[in-house]
Design an enzyme around this catalytic site. Structure first.
Site, PDB file in Angstrom:
ATOM      1  N   THR A  63      43.647  35.818  45.235  1.00 26.28           N
ATOM      2  CA  THR A  63      43.627  37.188  46.150  1.00 26.28           C
ATOM      3  C   THR A  63      44.820  37.676  47.041  1.00 26.28           C
ATOM      4  O   THR A  63      45.304  36.950  48.055  1.00 26.28           O
ATOM      5  CB  THR A  63      42.650  37.898  46.464  1.00 26.28           C
ATOM      6  OG1 THR A  63      41.653  37.564  45.826  1.00 26.28           O
ATOM      7  CG2 THR A  63      42.714  39.264  46.777  1.00 26.28           C
TER       8      THR A  63
ATOM      9  N   ARG B 279      30.982  43.533  38.719  1.00 29.59           N
ATOM     10  CA  ARG B 279      30.171  43.152  40.271  1.00 29.59           C
ATOM     11  C   ARG B 279      31.594  43.455  40.235  1.00 29.59           C
ATOM     12  O   ARG B 279      32.972  43.263  40.129  1.00 29.59           O
ATOM     13  CB  ARG B 279      31.003  41.586  40.375  1.00 29.59           C
ATOM     14  CG  ARG B 279      31.067  40.805  41.322  1.00 29.59           C
ATOM     15  CD  ARG B 279      31.924  40.768  41.411  1.00 29.59           C
ATOM     16  NE  ARG B 279      32.634  39.889  42.819  1.00 29.59           N
ATOM     17  CZ  ARG B 279      32.962  39.332  43.522  1.00 29.59           C
ATOM     18  NH1 ARG B 279      34.630  39.974  43.383  1.00 29.59           N
ATOM     19  NH2 ARG B 279      32.842  38.804  44.463  1.00 29.59           N
TER      20      ARG B 279
ATOM     21  N   THR C  57      40.303  36.604  51.919  1.00 28.47           N
ATOM     22  CA  THR C  57      40.371  36.140  50.631  1.00 28.47           C
ATOM     23  C   THR C  57      39.076  35.603  50.294  1.00 28.47           C
ATOM     24  O   THR C  57      38.456  35.025  51.806  1.00 28.47           O
ATOM     25  CB  THR C  57      41.626  35.480  50.013  1.00 28.47           C
ATOM     26  OG1 THR C  57      41.350  35.210  49.111  1.00 28.47           O
ATOM     27  CG2 THR C  57      41.380  34.690  51.129  1.00 28.47           C
TER      28      THR C  57
ATOM     29  N   GLY D  15      34.017  37.070  48.369  1.00 25.58           N
ATOM     30  CA  GLY D  15      33.911  38.706  48.422  1.00 25.58           C
ATOM     31  C   GLY D  15      32.146  38.877  48.921  1.00 25.58           C
ATOM     32  O   GLY D  15      32.527  39.756  49.763  1.00 25.58           O
TER      33      GLY D  15
HETATM   34  N1  ASP Z   1      38.176  37.981  47.473  1.00 25.70           N
HETATM   35  C1  ASP Z   1      38.107  38.363  46.436  1.00 25.70           C
HETATM   36  C2  ASP Z   1      36.759  38.414  45.483  1.00 25.70           C
HETATM   37  O1  ASP Z   1      35.413  37.918  45.796  1.00 25.70           O
HETATM   38  C3  ASP Z   1      37.850  36.552  45.374  1.00 25.70           C
HETATM   39  C4  ASP Z   1      39.517  35.731  45.976  1.00 25.70           C
HETATM   40  O2  ASP Z   1      39.711  36.354  47.219  1.00 25.70           O
HETATM   41  O3  ASP Z   1      39.977  35.436  44.804  1.00 25.70           O
HETATM   42  O4  ASP Z   1      36.953  39.392  44.383  1.00 25.70           O
END
Ligand code: ASP
Length: 292
Positions: free
Chosen positions: A154, A182, A205, A208
């Protein structure tokens, strides 16, 4: 006494040098933090090789590619979209939500419908290679968020412009092979992103669910308000997540923070996460400190 002109900075999670370069160059040409942060993260949304942001993002377990994004302006305005299916540039749709509607967040069908009303072209987000990877995944249907790779890319970005204003954005296709419906932390104001133009901003990131339960980015900005440095604030937030989650070794969480003086902090659970900072014509990838 003459006030010193702030040094523009763009900083983003993970190793996305093209995104910070784009935003950084814009900032040094006088762009606002808001314009720079949007254009910066758009680079990763369009990057087909990035399987957790924008077009080419991995789908959920039923084969839907769904995007989550948010953006925050220096004046505290915010916009977000969740479960967006037909547009690569979720951040730009989020900005339209912020600027063109009385709301902060639009979801699913309504978000796609709004995007089209705003002139965004309908797009297919599932690419040949993400479809191939999905077909492979279907063989075992194993849901195991990996610690640093594939499932976590992310982009969360913070920009400080020459006027000293801060803006931020966060955009993601969420966890790969998540359940249909989700939504993660990335589009949640306070979790994936928060800023207060008097203090600074933070982005997140990683897993989540853990970030949402601690409202991590909001927490970091509030800790900075109380006098902590961005580094101390990120460390406190990660340690709080560790305390809340006995299984913390099984997932990654990383925070990145920037204050009004241009100080940056970053902290994560597992080694292997880094961020990129663009300042004074230098675009540098910096490994983050980690708890483990
Ligand atoms: N934080 C993001 C989520 O949980 C995932 C990620 O950071 O790759 O959707």
């Amino acid at each position: 006494m003459m006030k010193r002109k702030p040094t523009p900075i763009s900083v983003a999670t993970w190793n996305f040098p093209k995104a910070t370069l784009k935003a950084g160059e814009m900032l040094y040409s006088g762009a606002t933090a808001l314009d720079a942060v949007e254009e910066g993260v758009k680079i990763e949304e369009a990057n087909l090789k990035n399987t957790t942001v924008g077009k080419g993002g991995a789908p959920d377990r039923e084969g839907n590619v769904t995007l989550d994004a948010c953006i925050m302006a220096p004046n505290g305005d915010a916009g977000a979209v969740v479960y967006l299916k037909n547009n690569t540039h979720a951040v730009s749709v989020a900005r339209k939500v912020m600027e063109e509607t009385p709301h902060v967040m639009l979801a699913g069908e309504g978000a796609d419908q709004f995007a089209q009303q705003q002139g965004f072209m309908k797009e297919e987000l599932f690419t040949e290679s993400s479809e191939k990877a999905y077909r492979e995944w279907l063989k075992n249907k194993e849901y195991k968020p990996l610690i640093n790779i594939e499932n976590h890319d992310t982009i969360g970005m913070l920009c400080l412009d020459e006027k000293g204003d801060i803006a931020g954005a966060c955009t993601s296709s969420g966890l790969s092979y998540k359940m249909n419906g989700r939504v993660g932390d990335s589009p949640i104001i306070g979790s994936g992103l928060f800023l207060d133009n008097e203090i600074g901003g933070a982005v997140a990131t990683g897993m989540g669910e853990a970030i949402m339960k601690s409202v991590g980015s909001f927490l970091i900005v509030e800790l900075m308000r109380q006098g902590k440095s961005p580094q101390e604030a990120c460390e406190t937030a990660v340690k709080r997540i560790i305390k809340q989650n006995p299984n913390y070794k099984d997932f990654q969480v990383a925070f990145l923070a920037l204050n009004k003086n241009g100080d940056i902090g970053s902290y994560c659970i597992h080694e292997g996460y880094s961020y990129v900072e663009y300042r004074d014509n230098k675009n540098t990838n910096i490994p983050s400190k980690s708890y483990l």
